[in-house]
Every structure is written in structure tokens, then in C-alpha cells.
Design a protein around this motif. Sequence first.
Motif, PDB file in Angstrom:
ATOM      1  N   TYR A 178       9.526   5.912  15.457  1.00 39.09           N
ATOM      2  CA  TYR A 178       9.898   6.830  14.377  1.00 39.09           C
ATOM      3  C   TYR A 178       8.898   6.681  13.232  1.00 39.09           C
ATOM      4  O   TYR A 178       8.607   5.560  12.813  1.00 39.09           O
ATOM      5  N   ALA A 179       8.410   7.813  12.716  1.00 41.43           N
ATOM      6  CA  ALA A 179       7.582   7.771  11.511  1.00 41.43           C
ATOM      7  C   ALA A 179       8.428   8.270  10.352  1.00 41.43           C
ATOM      8  O   ALA A 179       9.085   9.314  10.463  1.00 41.43           O
ATOM      9  N   VAL A 180       8.445   7.527   9.262  1.00 44.68           N
ATOM     10  CA  VAL A 180       9.180   7.960   8.071  1.00 44.68           C
ATOM     11  C   VAL A 180       8.156   8.433   7.053  1.00 44.68           C
ATOM     12  O   VAL A 180       7.265   7.674   6.642  1.00 44.68           O
ATOM     13  N   THR A 181       8.282   9.685   6.674  1.00 43.66           N
ATOM     14  CA  THR A 181       7.288  10.270   5.782  1.00 43.66           C
ATOM     15  C   THR A 181       7.979  11.178   4.761  1.00 43.66           C
ATOM     16  O   THR A 181       9.174  11.433   4.868  1.00 43.66           O
ATOM     17  N   SER A 182       7.236  11.629   3.738  1.00 47.84           N
ATOM     18  CA  SER A 182       7.947  12.355   2.670  1.00 47.84           C
ATOM     19  C   SER A 182       7.163  13.423   1.923  1.00 47.84           C
ATOM     20  O   SER A 182       7.764  14.296   1.327  1.00 47.84           O
ATOM     21  N   GLY A 183       5.881  13.355   1.868  1.00 46.79           N
ATOM     22  CA  GLY A 183       5.174  14.212   0.923  1.00 46.79           C
ATOM     23  C   GLY A 183       5.072  13.490  -0.407  1.00 46.79           C
ATOM     24  O   GLY A 183       4.135  12.760  -0.678  1.00 46.79           O
ATOM     25  N   LYS A 184       6.104  13.640  -1.220  1.00 48.71           N
ATOM     26  CA  LYS A 184       6.082  12.997  -2.532  1.00 48.71           C
ATOM     27  C   LYS A 184       6.321  11.484  -2.411  1.00 48.71           C
ATOM     28  O   LYS A 184       7.103  11.050  -1.572  1.00 48.71           O
TER      29      LYS A 184
ATOM     30  N   MET B 134       6.038  19.085   6.144  1.00 48.57           N
ATOM     31  CA  MET B 134       6.546  19.585   7.424  1.00 48.57           C
ATOM     32  C   MET B 134       5.621  20.688   7.943  1.00 48.57           C
ATOM     33  O   MET B 134       5.331  20.776   9.134  1.00 48.57           O
ATOM     34  N   LYS B 135       5.146  21.484   7.012  1.00 46.59           N
ATOM     35  CA  LYS B 135       4.256  22.586   7.398  1.00 46.59           C
ATOM     36  C   LYS B 135       2.962  22.064   8.032  1.00 46.59           C
ATOM     37  O   LYS B 135       2.553  22.508   9.108  1.00 46.59           O
TER      38      LYS B 135
ATOM     39  N   SER C  29      10.157  17.097  -4.974  1.00 42.15           N
ATOM     40  CA  SER C  29      10.247  16.375  -3.710  1.00 42.15           C
ATOM     41  C   SER C  29      10.532  17.347  -2.568  1.00 42.15           C
ATOM     42  O   SER C  29      10.004  17.203  -1.460  1.00 42.15           O
ATOM     43  N   ILE C  30      11.349  18.375  -2.857  1.00 38.45           N
ATOM     44  CA  ILE C  30      11.687  19.356  -1.811  1.00 38.45           C
ATOM     45  C   ILE C  30      10.436  20.150  -1.415  1.00 38.45           C
ATOM     46  O   ILE C  30      10.145  20.325  -0.223  1.00 38.45           O
ATOM     47  N   THR C  31       9.674  20.618  -2.411  1.00 44.86           N
ATOM     48  CA  THR C  31       8.473  21.400  -2.071  1.00 44.86           C
ATOM     49  C   THR C  31       7.457  20.528  -1.331  1.00 44.86           C
ATOM     50  O   THR C  31       6.822  20.976  -0.381  1.00 44.86           O
ATOM     51  N   ASP C  32       7.330  19.278  -1.737  1.00 39.46           N
ATOM     52  CA  ASP C  32       6.374  18.391  -1.053  1.00 39.46           C
ATOM     53  C   ASP C  32       6.823  18.080   0.375  1.00 39.46           C
ATOM     54  O   ASP C  32       5.997  17.974   1.287  1.00 39.46           O
ATOM     55  N   ALA C  33       8.127  17.944   0.559  1.00 38.03           N
ATOM     56  CA  ALA C  33       8.633  17.689   1.922  1.00 38.03           C
ATOM     57  C   ALA C  33       8.347  18.905   2.800  1.00 38.03           C
ATOM     58  O   ALA C  33       7.927  18.772   3.953  1.00 38.03           O
TER      59      ALA C  33
ATOM     60  N   ALA D  37       4.386   9.112  16.646  1.00 43.30           N
ATOM     61  CA  ALA D  37       5.837   8.927  16.716  1.00 43.30           C
ATOM     62  C   ALA D  37       6.507   9.922  17.650  1.00 43.30           C
ATOM     63  O   ALA D  37       6.026  11.034  17.849  1.00 43.30           O
ATOM     64  N   ASP D  38       7.654   9.501  18.206  1.00 43.13           N
ATOM     65  CA  ASP D  38       8.480  10.417  18.990  1.00 43.13           C
ATOM     66  C   ASP D  38       9.234  11.349  18.050  1.00 43.13           C
ATOM     67  O   ASP D  38       9.486  12.495  18.374  1.00 43.13           O
ATOM     68  N   ARG D  39       9.638  10.807  16.903  1.00 44.28           N
ATOM     69  CA  ARG D  39      10.408  11.602  15.942  1.00 44.28           C
ATOM     70  C   ARG D  39       9.893  11.339  14.542  1.00 44.28           C
ATOM     71  O   ARG D  39       9.521  10.204  14.216  1.00 44.28           O
ATOM     72  N   ILE D  40       9.926  12.382  13.741  1.00 44.96           N
ATOM     73  CA  ILE D  40       9.476  12.244  12.351  1.00 44.96           C
ATOM     74  C   ILE D  40      10.695  12.348  11.443  1.00 44.96           C
ATOM     75  O   ILE D  40      11.390  13.367  11.439  1.00 44.96           O
ATOM     76  N   LEU D  41      10.966  11.274  10.725  1.00 44.15           N
ATOM     77  CA  LEU D  41      12.066  11.286   9.767  1.00 44.15           C
ATOM     78  C   LEU D  41      11.467  11.664   8.422  1.00 44.15           C
ATOM     79  O   LEU D  41      10.744  10.875   7.812  1.00 44.15           O
ATOM     80  N   LEU D  42      11.730  12.874   8.004  1.00 46.30           N
ATOM     81  CA  LEU D  42      11.131  13.383   6.773  1.00 46.30           C
ATOM     82  C   LEU D  42      12.122  13.182   5.639  1.00 46.30           C
ATOM     83  O   LEU D  42      13.266  13.637   5.722  1.00 46.30           O
ATOM     84  N   MET D  43      11.674  12.493   4.599  1.00 48.66           N
ATOM     85  CA  MET D  43      12.584  12.195   3.503  1.00 48.66           C
ATOM     86  C   MET D  43      12.293  13.043   2.280  1.00 48.66           C
ATOM     87  O   MET D  43      11.137  13.250   1.899  1.00 48.66           O
ATOM     88  N   ALA D  44      13.360  13.523   1.640  1.00 48.16           N
ATOM     89  CA  ALA D  44      13.235  14.224   0.365  1.00 48.16           C
ATOM     90  C   ALA D  44      14.358  13.731  -0.531  1.00 48.16           C
ATOM     91  O   ALA D  44      15.323  13.124  -0.065  1.00 48.16           O
ATOM     92  N   THR D  45      14.238  14.005  -1.823  1.00 48.20           N
ATOM     93  CA  THR D  45      15.353  13.784  -2.745  1.00 48.20           C
ATOM     94  C   THR D  45      15.722  15.171  -3.297  1.00 48.20           C
ATOM     95  O   THR D  45      15.003  16.145  -3.043  1.00 48.20           O
TER      96      THR D  45
END
Length: 278
Positions: free
Chosen positions: A14-20, A165-166, A157-161, A144-152
Motif C-alpha cells: 500500500y502506498a499512502v499519499t496525499s498531495g498536500k 489522483m489525476k 487539501s481536497i484540491t491537492d488530493a 503499490a497494489d493499492r493507493i491510499l490517498l489522504m485528504a483533510t
Amino acid sequence: MAAGRQRAQRTSIYAVTSGKGGVGKTNIVLNLALALTDAGRKVLIVDADLGLGNLDVLLGIRHTYTMEDILGQRCSLEEALVEGPKGVKLLAAASGVEELTRLDTGQKMRVFSLFHKLCDQADTILIDTASGISSNVIFFSSLADRILLMATPEPTSITDAYATMKVLSLMPGEQDFRLMINQVESERQGREVYRTLRRAAEHFLKIRPAWFGFVSRDRNLQRAVFSQTPILEFQPDSRASADIRSLAATLMASDTAGEGRDSGPKRSHPAAARQEIG
Ligand SMILES: Nc1ncnc2c1ncn2[C@@H]1O[C@H](COP(=O)(O)OP(=O)(O)O)[C@@H](O)[C@H]1O
Ligand SMILES: [Mg+2]
């Protein structure tokens, strides 16, 4: 990945990623790892924030070698792996070293084969990526098999997430995105943020990210950071700890269910991310 998928005894990556940055990736990765360990998993955390690693700081543990040292052939994998609480294994990243903030093709190939070896060490690998949409983040996410994308719930944070994803959705192959909303006032708020992101992803990216879960905003987590102790150990009865245990249960349920991927054709271009989510 690839590296995991080709193995007889399968390791989930699993990769945990976020943008911001600063949304809570490192804390959630660490505590998720502990919750998974409590539930019987053998977990390895990879700090993939090369040059700015800080998982070791959150744990208050010392290490001699890092992933950068393995890649520079200054140590073996065994020498670099350190053991954290509950026996969770950690491959740390260097801090204050610019050298590998942009892996070249040869280095990426070495990391790829390193992950093959890492699969022998655990049944679950959690990659804590850097923030932003750097080539390293894209590369580690591709492993990763799955990408866990985190936002607040914060709009930035939403626009960066969404932007992340894009960009990641344009990688070759299908990506399995799961959205995880941190620092929420309520589950309802978390689900609203998820729906906003999912609608934009469905409309513009033709993908349908899945709901993974939420973690409440909880001051105990900040206190845990100051004490360099994971919140699951510092304050196991806190709301955030309970939420993280739920995330662990969700992860294990989806792992055993072998859920299919949910994605469509990719057609959008990264440049217009802001207009689409805004
Ligand atoms: N659920 C939460 N409740 C309260 N504060 C949080 C929560 N999650 C993260 N934080 C705060 O955000 C800070 C940054 O977290 P960190 O895990 O380092 O983020 P990232 O790895 O995404 O940069 C933490 O030090 C903590 O103060
Ligand atoms: Mg971090």
C-alpha cells in the motif's frame, strides 16, 4: 505491483499519499502498521520521503542506515531494517540529503528489486510517500497494489488530493485508489469530502475511488507526536486510535476479499485539475 504480485506468497503493498503535506500520512501509516500488527499481520513500513524522512522521529528510534545507504551500497538490507514497537519493521529514509529526491532510472530499478526482497520480510508493506506530485511519489505509488490517498476537509487539501489522483491515474495500468479522510469533525464530514472527490474523479478522470475511512481530529495525536510515541500506544482509548483500528480492519477485509479494481478509461490532462475540482 508488480513486485508483490509475482510472488507465490503474496505481500500486499500500500502506498499512502496525499498531495498536500502535513495532512497526517506519516502518523496514520505508523499507527495503522501497529494496529495491523496487533491483528496478526507482519508489517514493514518504508519511509519513501527520501531526503526528508521522519518516521524514525515519530517513533523516537535510532537507526544507522537508510534506504539511501542500501541504494549507495553502503549497507545490506538486513543492516538497514530496524525494529519498532510490537516488532513492526522500518526501512528509514535519510533526512537532509538531497541526493535521491529525484531517483534516476537506474536507481528506480534498484528500488524495484529491493522491493522484491522486502516482500520476504512482511505480508503487508506500507509506503509512506513524500507530499506533492514528484516523480518519486509517482514511482513509489506505481509499486503499490493499492493507493491510499489522504485528504483533510481543508479545501486546499481536497484540491491537492484530486490533482494527485489525476496525475497518478495517468500511470500505465489500472490504479486502485482508496480515499482516507483525516482530521474530520465527524464521519459525516469525512464522507462529504469523499463524495466531493469521488464526483470529480468520476466525471473528469472516469475512475471511481473507493471509500477507505476516516480519522477524527484529535488533540491526543498532537500530544503523541510531541512525546514521540505512536498514539495507539500513547492513548489507545482515544477517538483517533479507535478510528485507526477501524482502518486496519477495513484494510484486512479488503485484502482477504481480493476486491476487484474499479476504474475506467483515462482521458483528462493534469493541467486542468483546479477547474475540475473547484
Ligand atoms: N487526526 C489528527 N488529529 C489532530 N492532529 C493531526 C491529526 N493527524 C495529523 N495531525 C497533525 O498533523 C501533523 C502532521 O502530520 P504528519 O503525519 O507528519 O503529516 P504528513 O506525513 O502528511 O506530512 C501532526 O504532527 C499532527 O500535529
Ligand atoms: Mg510525512
